[in-house]
Design an enzyme around this catalytic site. Structure first.
Site, PDB file in Angstrom:
ATOM      1  NE  ARG A   1     -11.128  -2.655  -3.322  1.00 19.42           N
ATOM      2  CZ  ARG A   1     -10.364  -3.663  -2.906  1.00 19.42           C
ATOM      3  NH1 ARG A   1      -9.260  -3.401  -2.225  1.00 19.42           N
ATOM      4  NH2 ARG A   1     -10.700  -4.904  -3.175  1.00 19.42           N
TER       5      ARG A   1
ATOM      6  CG  ASP B   1      -6.007  -0.474   1.599  1.00 15.69           C
ATOM      7  OD1 ASP B   1      -6.540   0.318   0.786  1.00 15.69           O
ATOM      8  OD2 ASP B   1      -5.627  -1.613   1.288  1.00 15.69           O
TER       9      ASP B   1
ATOM     10  CG  ASP C   1      -1.861  -1.126   1.310  1.00 13.75           C
ATOM     11  OD1 ASP C   1      -2.304  -1.591   0.251  1.00 13.75           O
ATOM     12  OD2 ASP C   1      -2.191  -1.552   2.435  1.00 13.75           O
TER      13      ASP C   1
END
Length: 323
Positions: free
Chosen positions: A217, A164, A138
């Site tokens: 997302r 995230d 990430d």
């Protein structure tokens, strides 16, 4: 930020007027016993929304890092610390960030590449004005953490998510970031089976972010209620903008959707529906979105910009170098 860093370097060099301390192998300004250093915060501004209580390393010493090893040492150290990232810093695995840290880029060229930051079991963290590029994981992962402000960063080409947030994390603001060349952009709540940890948590504010040609997302939400998504600019979104799942409650408010066929919807993949309340959004060559259910009230005061103005405001102000 430059002024603060310059004062730190000068104070470190003049031993007759300022003492120094060693923090994670780095030299930091502390002042003298009789006259402690008056160290201004590296982070600019203050957060709005769920992360409003976040102060990061304010009041702590200032260190400048220029290498991966220095960043790892400083970010993982004990106690409050303000970390200035200068130039391009390369790391090969996620860097653990502990409580009471501000990690702020110097100028417009500060970059963390190769991997990202792992804000884990931490409280009170600010990350501002940094390009996160080409992470093998990430860009930023937040887990079991509270009072976090992610502001004015660029995220590009992560292997997994750009940002995230998961595992009972809460009281977080994500503001004025620019994300591009990203597929799974911003996940909130990692698994349908994690409700025992996540219900009552995952309260996040996303505002004035520029989702620039990313795929999905933006965010994808589980369990959090309320989650507040306002004044973001969605441009050329590939799959969808916002998804509310697993009994989440998301207020989608005063955003600008451009060339986005699916601005927001309920459920995603195998995840059950959440709720979405949408109001005052602007749609340009975009779908109208799917709403349903109810969302808990937003517990803080705020003044959203008019949705029609969001494109110009956000494209002109989001990302690195725009503080």
């Amino acid at each position: 930020m430059r002024r603060t860093s310059a004062r730190f370097k000068l104070a470190s060099a003049v031993a007759v007027t300022a003492a120094v301390a060693t923090v994670g192998g780095l030299t930091a300004a502390t002042g003298s016993a009789s006259e402690p250093a008056d160290i201004a915060p590296l982070a600019v501004g203050s957060p709005t929304g769920f992360g409003a209580g976040t102060t990061g390393g304010a009041g702590g010493d200032v260190v400048t890092v220029t290498s991966g090893d220095e960043l790892i040492e400083a970010a993982g150290s004990d106690g409050p610390l303000q970390i200035e990232v200068e130039g391009t810093v390369s790391v090969d695995s996620m860097v653990r960030v502990t409580s009471d840290k501000s990690i702020v880029g110097a100028g417009s060229g500060a970059t963390i590449e190769g991997s990202g930051l792992n804000i884990s079991e931490a409280d009170n963290v600010i990350v501002q004005n940094i390009v996160f590029a080409d992470s093998n994981d990430d860009g930023i992962n937040v887990q079991y953490s509270t009072n976090v402000w992610i502001d004015h960063n660029d995220f590009t080409n992560p292997n997994d998510g750009a940002l995230d947030i998961k595992r009972a994390s809460t009281d977080i603001t994500v503001s004025w970031n620019h994300t591009y060349d990203s597929d799974k952009n911003m996940l909130l709540g990692h698994d349908d089976g994690n409700g025992s940890e996540d219900i009552g948590k995952l309260n996040v504010t996303y505002h004035h972010n520029w989702f620039d040609g990313v795929n999905q997302r933006n965010p994808r939400v589980r369990f959090g209620d309320p989650v507040h998504v306002y004044n973001n600019y969605y441009q050329d979104i590939g799959s969808y903008g916002v998804a509310s799942t697993e009994d989440a409650g998301v207020l989608v408010e005063a955003n600008y959707f451009e060339n986005t066929d699916d601005p927001f919807h309920l459920g995603e993949g195998d995840s059950g529906d959440g709720s979405i309340v949408a109001r005052d959004n602007h749609f340009e060559n975009s779908g109208s979105g799917e709403t349903g259910g109810s969302v808990a009230g937003i517990p803080y005061s705020y003044s959203p910009d008019a949705a029609a103005d969001v494109k110009s405001i956000v494209s002109g102000g989001a990302g690195v170098g725009q503080l």
